[in-house]
Design a protein around this motif. Structure first.
Motif, PDB file in Angstrom:
ATOM      1  N   ALA A 101       0.803  -1.230   0.000  1.00  0.00           N
ATOM      2  CA  ALA A 101       0.000   0.000   0.000  1.00  0.00           C
ATOM      3  C   ALA A 101       0.835   1.280   0.000  1.00  0.00           C
ATOM      4  N   PRO A 102       1.917   1.386   0.780  1.00  0.00           N
ATOM      5  CA  PRO A 102       2.686   2.643   0.756  1.00  0.00           C
ATOM      6  C   PRO A 102       3.311   2.960  -0.600  1.00  0.00           C
ATOM      7  N   LEU A 103       3.462   1.950  -1.455  1.00  0.00           N
ATOM      8  CA  LEU A 103       4.087   2.158  -2.763  1.00  0.00           C
ATOM      9  C   LEU A 103       3.074   2.317  -3.892  1.00  0.00           C
ATOM     10  N   PHE A 141     -13.763  -5.513  -1.921  1.00  0.00           N
ATOM     11  CA  PHE A 141     -13.346  -4.153  -2.267  1.00  0.00           C
ATOM     12  C   PHE A 141     -13.330  -3.204  -1.074  1.00  0.00           C
ATOM     13  N   ARG A 142     -14.336  -3.273  -0.224  1.00  0.00           N
ATOM     14  CA  ARG A 142     -14.352  -2.357   0.927  1.00  0.00           C
ATOM     15  C   ARG A 142     -13.092  -2.528   1.765  1.00  0.00           C
ATOM     16  N   ARG A 143     -12.731  -3.774   2.023  1.00  0.00           N
ATOM     17  CA  ARG A 143     -11.558  -4.043   2.859  1.00  0.00           C
ATOM     18  C   ARG A 143     -10.287  -3.515   2.206  1.00  0.00           C
ATOM     19  N   VAL A 144     -10.127  -3.781   0.916  1.00  0.00           N
ATOM     20  CA  VAL A 144      -8.902  -3.360   0.229  1.00  0.00           C
ATOM     21  C   VAL A 144      -8.839  -1.840   0.118  1.00  0.00           C
ATOM     22  N   MET A 145      -9.963  -1.207  -0.205  1.00  0.00           N
ATOM     23  CA  MET A 145      -9.965   0.250  -0.295  1.00  0.00           C
ATOM     24  C   MET A 145      -9.668   0.878   1.060  1.00  0.00           C
ATOM     25  N   ALA A 146     -10.148   0.264   2.133  1.00  0.00           N
ATOM     26  CA  ALA A 146      -9.829   0.762   3.476  1.00  0.00           C
ATOM     27  C   ALA A 146      -8.329   0.666   3.742  1.00  0.00           C
ATOM     28  N   GLN A 147      -7.705  -0.430   3.312  1.00  0.00           N
ATOM     29  CA  GLN A 147      -6.257  -0.566   3.468  1.00  0.00           C
ATOM     30  C   GLN A 147      -5.520   0.551   2.734  1.00  0.00           C
ATOM     31  N   LEU A 148      -5.949   0.836   1.514  1.00  0.00           N
ATOM     32  CA  LEU A 148      -5.288   1.874   0.730  1.00  0.00           C
ATOM     33  C   LEU A 148      -5.505   3.253   1.340  1.00  0.00           C
ATOM     34  N   TYR A 168      -3.405   6.585   0.409  1.00  0.00           N
ATOM     35  CA  TYR A 168      -3.574   6.614  -1.043  1.00  0.00           C
ATOM     36  C   TYR A 168      -4.790   7.461  -1.409  1.00  0.00           C
ATOM     37  N   ASP A 169      -4.593   8.425  -2.290  1.00  0.00           N
ATOM     38  CA  ASP A 169      -5.700   9.252  -2.771  1.00  0.00           C
ATOM     39  C   ASP A 169      -5.631   9.416  -4.289  1.00  0.00           C
ATOM     40  N   GLY A 170      -5.093   8.387  -4.952  1.00  0.00           N
ATOM     41  CA  GLY A 170      -4.957   8.424  -6.405  1.00  0.00           C
ATOM     42  C   GLY A 170      -6.154   7.828  -7.123  1.00  0.00           C
ATOM     43  N   TRP A 171      -5.917   7.354  -8.336  1.00  0.00           N
ATOM     44  CA  TRP A 171      -6.984   6.920  -9.225  1.00  0.00           C
ATOM     45  C   TRP A 171      -7.347   5.460  -9.016  1.00  0.00           C
ATOM     46  N   TYR A 172      -8.633   5.181  -9.210  1.00  0.00           N
ATOM     47  CA  TYR A 172      -9.160   3.818  -9.261  1.00  0.00           C
ATOM     48  C   TYR A 172      -9.689   3.618 -10.679  1.00  0.00           C
ATOM     49  N   SER A 173      -8.980   2.801 -11.456  1.00  0.00           N
ATOM     50  CA  SER A 173      -9.283   2.654 -12.877  1.00  0.00           C
ATOM     51  C   SER A 173     -10.021   1.339 -13.100  1.00  0.00           C
ATOM     52  N   MET A 174     -11.269   1.439 -13.550  1.00  0.00           N
ATOM     53  CA  MET A 174     -12.107   0.267 -13.753  1.00  0.00           C
ATOM     54  C   MET A 174     -11.660  -0.484 -15.000  1.00  0.00           C
ATOM     55  N   GLU A 175     -11.366  -1.778 -14.807  1.00  0.00           N
ATOM     56  CA  GLU A 175     -10.926  -2.639 -15.903  1.00  0.00           C
ATOM     57  C   GLU A 175     -11.889  -3.822 -15.980  1.00  0.00           C
TER      58      GLU A 175
END
Length: 292
Positions: free
Chosen positions: A188-190, A234-241, A246-253
């Motif tokens: 996450a820090p990277l 997703f909720r868990r992973v986004m909470a980790q970020l 992390y406040d960058g982009w979430y790109s839907m693929e």
């Protein structure tokens, strides 16, 4: 939340059409890759596409491309990737993401994965250094069978020996038999960019589901699906970020069998909903992290 769209499958769109489509969808950005006018590196096309995206109010957070950085064709791949670094610079894109050993076929997996990762890292270093010279940062994701999983991805970053950023692909980690929260928790820090996709899962001991499904390294089955319809927490992973800042982009693929337009509309809504839940449940009420 900064949302973008990456990948248009077999839609047949050119980049003007894709930009119009994403703007109408309501995302804030679009992630270019070698499609249509950018199938090969072209600075005039890059300039025209970048200008049109900004006219439509879209940002360009990252450029992504597949690459194979081992074997006899690696030198040509290095040259091609350097030209795409030029495309990024022309479009005003800060990040170039490229794969390393993309094989998802057991026949294409190197017998000695660690040696292959070392080779790929050495070749990626040449691209990284050139990209830096044109003010573009190379970033890397968990992908394929080889450069995937926490241990092997750590091996790659050590071998690269550069201040690399990470693309957290929340679906690809399943191909290594690991979990999205394992990868996000470790790196996450990277993380500089996030690819959001989801998969249905079927145990490899069950009957084969047939066409449209991938196999993991361990022999289980995966199929791309609408974000929220699969197994990624997703909720868990986004909470980790978020906890890591992390406040960058979430790109839907999206890579599935459902209709692309329906999958994008549902997926974008679900992405935003999960992000808001993660933000509020985690106690992070930072105003600059509101959903866009």
């Amino acid at each position: 939340m900064k949302t973008s769209v990456f990948g248009f499958g077999t839609s047949g769109m050119n980049w003007t059409q894709a930009i119009d489509y994403v703007a109408a969808l309501g995302a804030a950005g679009i992630e270019p890759y070698p499609m249509a006018e950018l199938q090969t590196p072209s600075l005039p096309a890059a300039r025209r596409i970048g200008d049109y995206a900004r006219e439509k109010g879209l940002e360009l957070p990252c450029f992504s491309t597949a690459a194979q950085l081992t074997g006899e064709k690696a030198s040509a791949e290095i040259e091609r990737l350097c030209r795409y670094a030029d495309v990024c610079a022309e479009m005003g894109i800060s990040y170039l993401h490229h794969t390393l050993i993309p094989a998802l076929d057991p026949a294409g997996v190197p017998r000695d994965m660690d040696a292959a990762i070392d080779e790929a890292a050495g070749n990626a270093r040449a691209v990284f250094d050139y990209a830096q010279s044109v003010n573009v940062q190379c970033i890397y994701e968990d992908q394929g069978y080889c450069v995937n999983g926490v241990r092997r991805f750590e091996h790659f970053l050590r071998a690269l020996d550069r201040p690399a950023g990470v693309v957290a692909d929340l679906g690809n980690i399943l191909f290594a038999g690991e979990r999205a929260q394992d990868f996000a928790g470790r790196f996450a820090p990277l993380v500089r960019h996030v690819h959001v996709k989801d998969y249905l899962f079927k145990d490899g001991r069950a009957d084969s589901p047939g066409d449209g499904w991938y196999k993991t390294l361990g022999g289980d089955y995966l199929r791309g699906t609408v974000i929220g319809h699969g197994v990624i927490p997703f909720r868990r992973v986004m909470a980790q970020l978020l906890d890591a800042g992390y406040d960058g982009w979430y790109s839907m693929e999206y890579d599935g069998l459902e209709d692309m337009k329906t999958a994008h509309a549902l997926g974008l809504r679900n992405m935003r909903r999960y992000y808001e839940q993660a933000r509020l449940e985690g106690g992070c009420e930072c105003p600059h992290m509101a959903v866009e």
